[in-house]
Design a protein around this motif. Structure first.
Motif, PDB file in Angstrom:
ATOM      1  N   GLU A 157      76.546 -30.878  21.657  1.00  0.00           N
ATOM      2  CA  GLU A 157      76.294 -29.740  20.767  1.00  0.00           C
ATOM      3  C   GLU A 157      75.324 -30.134  19.660  1.00  0.00           C
ATOM      4  O   GLU A 157      75.279 -31.270  19.210  1.00  0.00           O
ATOM      5  N   LYS A 158      74.569 -29.174  19.203  1.00  0.00           N
ATOM      6  CA  LYS A 158      73.582 -29.427  18.153  1.00  0.00           C
ATOM      7  C   LYS A 158      73.686 -28.297  17.128  1.00  0.00           C
ATOM      8  O   LYS A 158      73.622 -27.125  17.480  1.00  0.00           O
ATOM      9  N   THR A 159      73.923 -28.669  15.879  1.00  0.00           N
ATOM     10  CA  THR A 159      74.073 -27.672  14.809  1.00  0.00           C
ATOM     11  C   THR A 159      72.764 -27.553  14.037  1.00  0.00           C
ATOM     12  O   THR A 159      72.202 -28.555  13.594  1.00  0.00           O
ATOM     13  N   ASN A 160      72.285 -26.315  13.903  1.00  0.00           N
ATOM     14  CA  ASN A 160      71.039 -26.063  13.174  1.00  0.00           C
ATOM     15  C   ASN A 160      71.339 -25.370  11.845  1.00  0.00           C
ATOM     16  O   ASN A 160      72.085 -24.397  11.798  1.00  0.00           O
ATOM     17  N   LYS A 161      70.795 -25.886  10.786  1.00  0.00           N
ATOM     18  CA  LYS A 161      70.924 -25.263   9.466  1.00  0.00           C
ATOM     19  C   LYS A 161      69.572 -24.701   9.060  1.00  0.00           C
ATOM     20  O   LYS A 161      68.575 -25.403   9.092  1.00  0.00           O
ATOM     21  N   ALA A 162      69.561 -23.429   8.710  1.00  0.00           N
ATOM     22  CA  ALA A 162      68.303 -22.781   8.315  1.00  0.00           C
ATOM     23  C   ALA A 162      68.395 -22.313   6.868  1.00  0.00           C
ATOM     24  O   ALA A 162      69.410 -21.765   6.442  1.00  0.00           O
ATOM     25  N   ILE A 163      67.357 -22.581   6.127  1.00  0.00           N
ATOM     26  CA  ILE A 163      67.271 -22.103   4.738  1.00  0.00           C
ATOM     27  C   ILE A 163      66.306 -20.926   4.721  1.00  0.00           C
ATOM     28  O   ILE A 163      65.148 -21.056   5.108  1.00  0.00           O
ATOM     29  N   VAL A 164      66.811 -19.768   4.366  1.00  0.00           N
ATOM     30  CA  VAL A 164      66.018 -18.533   4.415  1.00  0.00           C
ATOM     31  C   VAL A 164      65.883 -17.963   3.000  1.00  0.00           C
ATOM     32  O   VAL A 164      66.877 -17.826   2.283  1.00  0.00           O
ATOM     33  N   ASN A 165      64.683 -17.651   2.630  1.00  0.00           N
ATOM     34  CA  ASN A 165      64.429 -17.030   1.321  1.00  0.00           C
ATOM     35  C   ASN A 165      63.890 -15.620   1.512  1.00  0.00           C
ATOM     36  O   ASN A 165      63.043 -15.375   2.377  1.00  0.00           O
ATOM     37  N   GLY A 166      64.372 -14.713   0.743  1.00  0.00           N
ATOM     38  CA  GLY A 166      63.830 -13.357   0.718  1.00  0.00           C
ATOM     39  C   GLY A 166      64.131 -12.552   1.954  1.00  0.00           C
ATOM     40  O   GLY A 166      63.274 -11.793   2.408  1.00  0.00           O
ATOM     41  N   MET A 167      65.333 -12.729   2.573  1.00  0.00           N
ATOM     42  CA  MET A 167      65.659 -11.970   3.765  1.00  0.00           C
ATOM     43  C   MET A 167      65.854 -10.500   3.417  1.00  0.00           C
ATOM     44  O   MET A 167      66.578 -10.154   2.495  1.00  0.00           O
ATOM     45  N   ILE A 168      65.207  -9.650   4.201  1.00  0.00           N
ATOM     46  CA  ILE A 168      65.359  -8.208   4.006  1.00  0.00           C
ATOM     47  C   ILE A 168      66.284  -7.629   5.061  1.00  0.00           C
ATOM     48  O   ILE A 168      67.135  -6.789   4.773  1.00  0.00           O
ATOM     49  N   SER A 169      66.136  -8.104   6.352  1.00  0.00           N
ATOM     50  CA  SER A 169      67.024  -7.655   7.426  1.00  0.00           C
ATOM     51  C   SER A 169      67.053  -8.721   8.513  1.00  0.00           C
ATOM     52  O   SER A 169      66.250  -9.652   8.504  1.00  0.00           O
ATOM     53  N   GLU A 170      67.980  -8.599   9.468  1.00  0.00           N
ATOM     54  CA  GLU A 170      68.074  -9.579  10.546  1.00  0.00           C
ATOM     55  C   GLU A 170      68.633  -8.920  11.804  1.00  0.00           C
ATOM     56  O   GLU A 170      69.264  -7.859  11.756  1.00  0.00           O
ATOM     57  N   SER A 171      68.420  -9.622  12.981  1.00  0.00           N
ATOM     58  CA  SER A 171      68.950  -9.154  14.263  1.00  0.00           C
ATOM     59  C   SER A 171      69.046 -10.350  15.207  1.00  0.00           C
ATOM     60  O   SER A 171      68.206 -11.263  15.149  1.00  0.00           O
ATOM     61  N   PHE A 172      70.049 -10.364  16.079  1.00  0.00           N
ATOM     62  CA  PHE A 172      70.199 -11.430  17.060  1.00  0.00           C
ATOM     63  C   PHE A 172      69.335 -11.147  18.286  1.00  0.00           C
ATOM     64  O   PHE A 172      69.145  -9.994  18.677  1.00  0.00           O
ATOM     65  N   PHE A 173      68.815 -12.242  18.890  1.00  0.00           N
ATOM     66  CA  PHE A 173      68.158 -12.084  20.186  1.00  0.00           C
ATOM     67  C   PHE A 173      69.209 -11.695  21.217  1.00  0.00           C
ATOM     68  O   PHE A 173      70.364 -12.139  21.167  1.00  0.00           O
ATOM     69  N   SER A 174      68.815 -10.895  22.205  1.00  0.00           N
ATOM     70  CA  SER A 174      69.780 -10.416  23.190  1.00  0.00           C
ATOM     71  C   SER A 174      69.075 -10.108  24.496  1.00  0.00           C
ATOM     72  O   SER A 174      67.846 -10.194  24.592  1.00  0.00           O
ATOM     73  N   VAL A 175      69.879  -9.769  25.499  1.00  0.00           N
ATOM     74  CA  VAL A 175      69.362  -9.342  26.792  1.00  0.00           C
ATOM     75  C   VAL A 175      69.914  -7.956  27.067  1.00  0.00           C
ATOM     76  O   VAL A 175      71.130  -7.745  27.104  1.00  0.00           O
ATOM     77  N   LYS A 176      69.031  -6.999  27.243  1.00  0.00           N
ATOM     78  CA  LYS A 176      69.476  -5.649  27.539  1.00  0.00           C
ATOM     79  C   LYS A 176      69.940  -5.547  28.985  1.00  0.00           C
ATOM     80  O   LYS A 176      69.470  -6.280  29.860  1.00  0.00           O
ATOM     81  N   GLN A 177      70.849  -4.615  29.231  1.00  0.00           N
ATOM     82  CA  GLN A 177      71.406  -4.431  30.559  1.00  0.00           C
ATOM     83  C   GLN A 177      70.309  -4.192  31.596  1.00  0.00           C
ATOM     84  O   GLN A 177      70.348  -4.744  32.702  1.00  0.00           O
ATOM     85  N   GLU A 178      69.289  -3.404  31.243  1.00  0.00           N
ATOM     86  CA  GLU A 178      68.246  -3.079  32.214  1.00  0.00           C
ATOM     87  C   GLU A 178      67.348  -4.280  32.533  1.00  0.00           C
ATOM     88  O   GLU A 178      66.579  -4.250  33.498  1.00  0.00           O
ATOM     89  N   ASN A 179      67.462  -5.364  31.728  1.00  0.00           N
ATOM     90  CA  ASN A 179      66.652  -6.565  31.976  1.00  0.00           C
ATOM     91  C   ASN A 179      67.428  -7.680  32.669  1.00  0.00           C
ATOM     92  O   ASN A 179      66.872  -8.746  32.952  1.00  0.00           O
ATOM     93  N   LEU A 180      68.698  -7.473  32.941  1.00  0.00           N
ATOM     94  CA  LEU A 180      69.508  -8.522  33.561  1.00  0.00           C
ATOM     95  C   LEU A 180      68.963  -8.916  34.928  1.00  0.00           C
ATOM     96  O   LEU A 180      68.925 -10.101  35.286  1.00  0.00           O
ATOM     97  N   ALA A 181      68.576  -7.923  35.721  1.00  0.00           N
ATOM     98  CA  ALA A 181      68.054  -8.224  37.057  1.00  0.00           C
ATOM     99  C   ALA A 181      66.840  -9.143  36.964  1.00  0.00           C
ATOM    100  O   ALA A 181      66.683 -10.082  37.760  1.00  0.00           O
ATOM    101  N   HIS A 182      65.956  -8.904  35.983  1.00  0.00           N
ATOM    102  CA  HIS A 182      64.771  -9.746  35.802  1.00  0.00           C
ATOM    103  C   HIS A 182      65.166 -11.165  35.400  1.00  0.00           C
ATOM    104  O   HIS A 182      64.633 -12.150  35.943  1.00  0.00           O
TER     105      HIS A 182
END
Length: 666
Positions: A12-37
């Motif tokens: 396992e590898k733990t990553n620490k990120a220092i973020v300044n001035g965050m306005i919004s965020e979102s996780f990367f994901s895989v949509k259902q319609e892209n699973l086949a690809h």
């Protein structure tokens, strides 16, 4: 078979990120319609060797199922695909899988229940789907809790893939069986993949194909040094790390870059000496495909430290092997099997006070004259002799003539670059030479012990001088003959009748005759005698035709055997040759080739056969009736399997021939 893809503890590898001035965020994901690809990429791009991936992934899963069931010493079973039954099956005898495990773990990409153990190999959650890299459907049969359930895994219209139960019945067996349909033309590819990827399996699986089992056995490399965690082998192939029965190839470029390891790599490895390292699960990190290693810092450090440990032990291992050699000669012979890098490790080592001297034995310069024998000459003067098991040293105690030494070596039948003639001078006897410390144990032959067939003739004292000619090997009739003065009545020699520089043979035929005689060790001087002087020849002169016939009738057994081999190999048709090379070395050769004729190698020196063939082209006779009978028998063996006559035999059709023979033999 295990639920997971034979797993290991994930680093396992733990990553620490220092973020300044965050306005919004979102996780990367895989949509259902892209699973086949995404699944298509995993299926089609992950593995470069698709047959190898299927064999490796399902076999290691099966092996880990045995570990979980506590039956580590029980081999898994593999049935190889054939053109008559193009189905690969891999079977374990573990606990099997429940229906819930099949649906929730086995069929789930990335799912693995044992990423926190180093008792098994994998961790990716991908291997159980590896068959999809080759085919759109395969079968999983689970024997679990008294029920045998059959599942069909297939790529449906969505492109994602499904697995569904198609049969259920009671059973007393346990375990998992994977069935993968194979294209008929790919059977040979899967045979090779089984032989390649299962060679380090312990225990070796039960494989139903004797050809694959024998391929595994016959392709084992020569092990030079064998430690508890490593082997040094003679090979031009890759270096390997074996972890959990899987052999991962690696090259040393990433390790060479680390100065802490570079010297050890140079001392241990070279172009024809490779290392096999045996790792505990978790020591190194495989790539996602498990076709290679992820050469991250952990992997590089483990390999580098392993090679350093080998280097520290290798010198002691070599010295120990030298110490147990009975003689200095044996020690130098072993030294000559080492790579140049390994020789440097023991460059200053002594055996009974004698330096290894790059594997050469030093001759006493004032007591002997030594020449190395080549195929054509015996004039390469040397002061030392290469120590190898095949080295032969011929010694002249002064009781044989120098011109006969080459003939005796040829007659003895051992004409190699490691033949030496040694003439003893006044200061040393034969026994003293044999007992020299550096030569004790070598193969030493007394020239006088090799008897040559001789033609004894007498000469009379009085000689009348006549003009004759001597053949010089020229390319036209007039320039081929030099004028000489001889006594036709009292001298002796080999002659041809000559008339205006013409003989019964052309210039090219004479050159061919002379080169053939030289091949047999006879440096014959051919005289040309005018037709008008033939009546003056004494009884000690021999016509060239009689001379050659006499030589052919008295060839050594070694040369006659070489001529026989040459005739058989030269005239053997290509189909018979391919069948011989394929089947003759099998324990159960269906043709029984070697009962008719035993061929050690097809890489043959045709020199003696060519010499006889050249003489035959000049009108001389040599009886090959026995050899022709052998050829007829070899060529006739195909009739045991009539279909072979209609097959164009080559590397691609041989697997079909094997399957056809297996089917014919039941």
């Amino acid at each position: 078979m295990m639920v997971e893809e034979t797993t290991m503890i994930v680093e396992e590898k733990t990553n620490k990120a220092i973020v300044n001035g965050m306005i919004s965020e979102s996780f990367f994901s895989v949509k259902q319609e892209n699973l086949a690809h995404i699944f298509s990429i995993l299926r089609n791009s992950l593995y470069s060797d698709k047959a190898g991936a299927i064999i490796r992934e399902y076999s290691t899963n099966a092996y880990d199922a045995h570990i979980q069931a506590g039956i580590n010493d029980t081999p898994i079973s593999i049935n190889c695909p054939t053109r008559f039954s193009p189905l690969l099956t891999i079977r374990d005898y573990g606990f099997g899988l429940s229906e819930e495990q099949i649906y929730n773990v086995y069929a789930s990409y990335g799912e693995s229940t044992k990423r926190n153990t180093n008792n098994q190999v994998g961790m990716m959650g991908l291997g159980s789907k590896s068959a999809f890299s080759y085919t759109d459907s395969f079968t999983v049969i689970s024997h679990n809790a008294g029920i045998k359930k059959s599942y069909l895994a297939f790529i449906d219209d969505s492109g994602i893939g499904k697995i569904m139960k198609v049969n259920e019945e009671s059973t007393e067996e346990t375990g998992i069986e994977i069935q993968v349909p194979v294209k008929s033309l790919d059977c040979y590819m899967f045979d090779n993949a089984i032989a390649k990827h299962l060679r380090y399996f312990n225990p070796l699986p039960n494989i139903n194909s004797k050809y694959v089992k024998e391929s595994i056995e016959t392709n084992k490399p020569v092990v030079m040094f064998d430690g508890s965690k490593y082997q040094i082998i003679k090979s031009y192939d890759d270096n390997y790390v074996v972890m959990g029965n899987v052999a991962y190839p690696f090259n040393t470029s990433a390790i060479d870059k680390n100065p802490a390891f570079s010297d050890a790599v140079k001392n241990v490895l070279d172009s024809h000496m490779k290392v096999v390292l045996f790792a505990e699960i978790g020591d190194v990190v495989p790539s996602a495909s498990r076709e290679s290693l992820d050469m991250r810092e952990k992997t590089v450090n483990w390999i580098g430290e392993s090679i350093i440990n080998i280097q520290s032990r290798l010198q002691d291992d070599i010295v120990a092997r030298l110490d147990i050699c009975d003689t200095i000669w044996d020690a130098k012979c072993f030294y000559n099997t080492l790579s140049s890098n390994h020789k440097r490790l023991v460059s200053g080592c002594l055996k009974e006070g004698y330096a290894l001297r790059e594997g050469y034995a030093l001759l006493p310069a004032d007591d002997v004259l030594c020449k190395q024998f080549t195929h054509d000459k015996l004039d390469n003067i040397c002061q030392e002799i290469k120590c190898k098991p095949e080295t032969r040293i011929y010694v002249n105690k002064g009781d044989v003539t120098k011109p006969s030494m080459k003939k005796r070596i040829i007659h003895d039948g051992h004409m190699t670059s490691l033949c030496y003639s040694v003439e003893l001078l006044k200061n040393i006897t034969f026994d003293e030479f044999c007992n020299l410390p550096e030569f004790f144990g070598a193969t030493i032959i007394d020239f006088a012990s090799i008897e040559l067939p001789k033609i004894v003739r007498t000469r009379q004292a009085f000689a009348k001088i006549n003009d004759a000619f001597v053949y010089n090997g020229g390319y036209n009739e007039k320039d081929s003959w030099d004028k000489v003065s001889v006594s036709l009545k009292h001298d002796e020699g080999v002659y041809l009748s000559i008339n205006r520089y013409k003989t019964t043979y052309t210039c090219s035929q004479l050159r061919s005759i002379r080169s053939s005689l030289l091949e047999f060790g006879y440096d014959t001087t051919i005289h040309g005698v005018r037709n008008c002087d033939l009546s003056k020849l004494g009884t000690d002169w021999t016509n060239l035709r009689f001379h050659i016939n006499e030589i052919l009738d008295n060839l050594s057994s070694f040369i006659t055997n070489e001529v026989s081999k040459g005739f058989i190999l030269y005239n053997m048709n290509q189909d018979t040759k391919i069948l011989y090379q394929t089947f003759a070395d099998l324990d159960d050769d269906p043709f029984e080739f070697r009962k008719i004729y035993d061929i050690e190698t097809f890489n043959f020196d045709y020199s003696y056969w060519n010499a006889v063939r050249n003489l035959m082209n000049c009108g001389f006779k040599y009886n090959f009736d026995k050899e022709q009978q052998i050829l007829d028998k070899l060529h006739g063996l195909k009739s045991k399997y009539p279909l072979i006559e209609h097959i164009n035999l080559n590397s691609q059709s041989i697997p079909l021939v094997k399957e056809y023979i297996e089917a014919m033999n039941g």
